[in-house]
Motif scaffolding. Structure first.
Motif, short mmCIF file in Angstrom:
data_model
loop_
_atom_site.label_atom_id
_atom_site.label_comp_id
_atom_site.label_asym_id
_atom_site.label_seq_id
_atom_site.Cartn_x
_atom_site.Cartn_y
_atom_site.Cartn_z
N PRO A 12 0.89 -1.36 0.03
CA PRO A 12 0.09 0.16 0.01
C PRO A 12 0.70 1.08 -0.06
N MET A 13 0.51 2.31 -0.50
CA MET A 13 1.04 3.64 -0.69
C MET A 13 1.56 4.33 0.46
N SER A 14 0.49 4.02 1.59
CA SER A 14 1.03 4.43 2.81
C SER A 14 1.92 3.71 3.49
N ASP A 15 2.21 2.39 3.29
CA ASP A 15 3.19 1.78 3.89
C ASP A 15 4.63 2.07 3.16
N LEU A 16 4.47 2.35 1.78
CA LEU A 16 5.86 2.40 1.08
C LEU A 16 6.28 3.98 1.39
N SER A 17 5.36 4.85 1.69
CA SER A 17 5.50 6.43 2.11
C SER A 17 6.11 6.35 3.44
N ALA A 18 6.00 5.38 4.03
CA ALA A 18 6.30 5.45 5.75
C ALA A 18 7.77 5.16 5.75
N LYS A 19 8.34 4.73 4.59
CA LYS A 19 9.78 3.99 4.88
C LYS A 19 10.74 5.27 4.92
N SER A 20 11.71 4.82 5.53
CA SER A 20 12.77 6.04 5.75
C SER A 20 13.41 6.33 4.35
N GLY A 21 13.86 7.55 4.46
CA GLY A 21 14.63 8.15 3.03
C GLY A 21 15.65 7.35 2.78
N ASP A 22 16.39 6.72 3.58
CA ASP A 22 17.51 5.65 3.29
C ASP A 22 16.76 4.48 2.76
N GLU A 23 15.78 3.77 3.00
CA GLU A 23 15.12 2.74 2.59
C GLU A 23 14.66 3.13 1.09
N LEU A 24 13.92 4.25 0.81
CA LEU A 24 13.27 4.61 -0.12
C LEU A 24 14.61 4.89 -1.22
N LEU A 25 15.65 5.24 -0.91
CA LEU A 25 16.80 5.71 -1.84
C LEU A 25 17.34 4.14 -1.95
N LYS A 26 17.54 3.23 -1.40
CA LYS A 26 18.01 2.08 -1.70
C LYS A 26 17.15 1.31 -2.67
N LEU A 27 15.83 1.42 -2.65
CA LEU A 27 14.80 0.94 -3.53
C LEU A 27 14.90 1.49 -4.93
N VAL A 28 14.95 2.98 -4.86
CA VAL A 28 14.89 3.63 -6.03
C VAL A 28 16.24 3.19 -6.55
N ASP A 29 17.48 3.14 -6.23
CA ASP A 29 18.71 2.82 -6.79
C ASP A 29 18.75 1.41 -7.35
N GLU A 30 17.92 0.48 -6.64
CA GLU A 30 17.97 -0.76 -7.26
C GLU A 30 16.86 -0.81 -8.45
N ALA A 31 15.94 -0.32 -8.37
CA ALA A 31 14.97 0.01 -9.53
C ALA A 31 15.70 0.64 -10.77
N GLU A 32 16.36 1.53 -10.50
CA GLU A 32 17.11 2.29 -11.60
C GLU A 32 18.16 1.35 -12.47
N ALA A 33 18.83 0.47 -11.44
CA ALA A 33 20.07 -0.31 -11.85
C ALA A 33 19.02 -1.53 -12.86
N LEU A 34 17.85 -2.06 -12.26
CA LEU A 34 16.84 -2.84 -12.99
C LEU A 34 16.70 -2.44 -14.38
N LEU A 35 16.31 -1.18 -14.10
CA LEU A 35 15.59 -0.51 -15.47
C LEU A 35 16.84 -0.42 -16.43
N GLU A 36 17.87 0.00 -16.26
CA GLU A 36 19.16 0.17 -17.06
C GLU A 36 19.30 -1.35 -17.62
#
Length: 158
Positions: A12-36
């Motif tokens: 759920p968006m509420s759970d995802l947005s409740a994650k820390s900035g560090d956790e979100l950054l890690k997920l974004v970095d991983e998603a970017e690597a997969l996209l590349e």
């Protein structure tokens, strides 16, 4: 793909947005690597497909005397569609001169061509206020889509 990233899709968006900035950054970095990686894989596959079918498509285009657009043929149970798009570009300065010439001859250039006026923001910002004010009635400003970028916070100049 990490289990954390796999879980994001069903989270759920509420759970995802409740994650820390560090956790979100890690997920974004991983998603970017997969996209590349996916982009590189897709480009490699598209190159192989082009290599396989370029001669057949080129020969079919020559037979049909068709330089642009779509041609189709079959390879076993697969229908192959090849497109060569037509990309026209127009020299804006030359078109402006032609439009001026048409006006001088009593013609309406807008009946023959689409005319679009634009003013780059940087140029507008450099104008004196009196000139800006005469153009303001033609100016509309709307909000673009907000973007957020996460990056590691390197404290202490590290």
């Amino acid at each position: 793909m990490s289990p954390d990233l796999e879980a994001v899709i069903n989270m759920p968006m509420s759970d995802l947005s409740a994650k820390s900035g560090d956790e979100l950054l890690k997920l974004v970095d991983e998603a970017e690597a997969l996209l590349e990686q996916a982009t590189i894989l897709r480009e490699w596959l598209e190159s192989a497909i082009a290599c396989k079918y370029v001669y057949k498509a080129t020969n079919l285009r020559a037979e049909l005397q068709q330089e642009f657009g779509f041609v189709q043929f079959e390879d076993g149970q697969v229908k192959v569609t090849s497109e060569v798009p037509k990309a026209s570009t127009w020299d804006q300065k030359k078109l402006s001169a032609i439009a001026r010439m048409l006006r001088e001859q009593g013609e309406d250039p807008e009946s023959l061509m689409d005319v679009q006026y634009t003013i780059p923001d940087t140029r507008f910002d450099e104008w004196p206020e009196v000139i800006q004010n005469s153009f303001r009635p033609a100016l509309s400003i709307r909000h673009g889509r907000p973007c957020y970028q996460l990056s590691a916070n390197h404290k202490g100049g590290k």
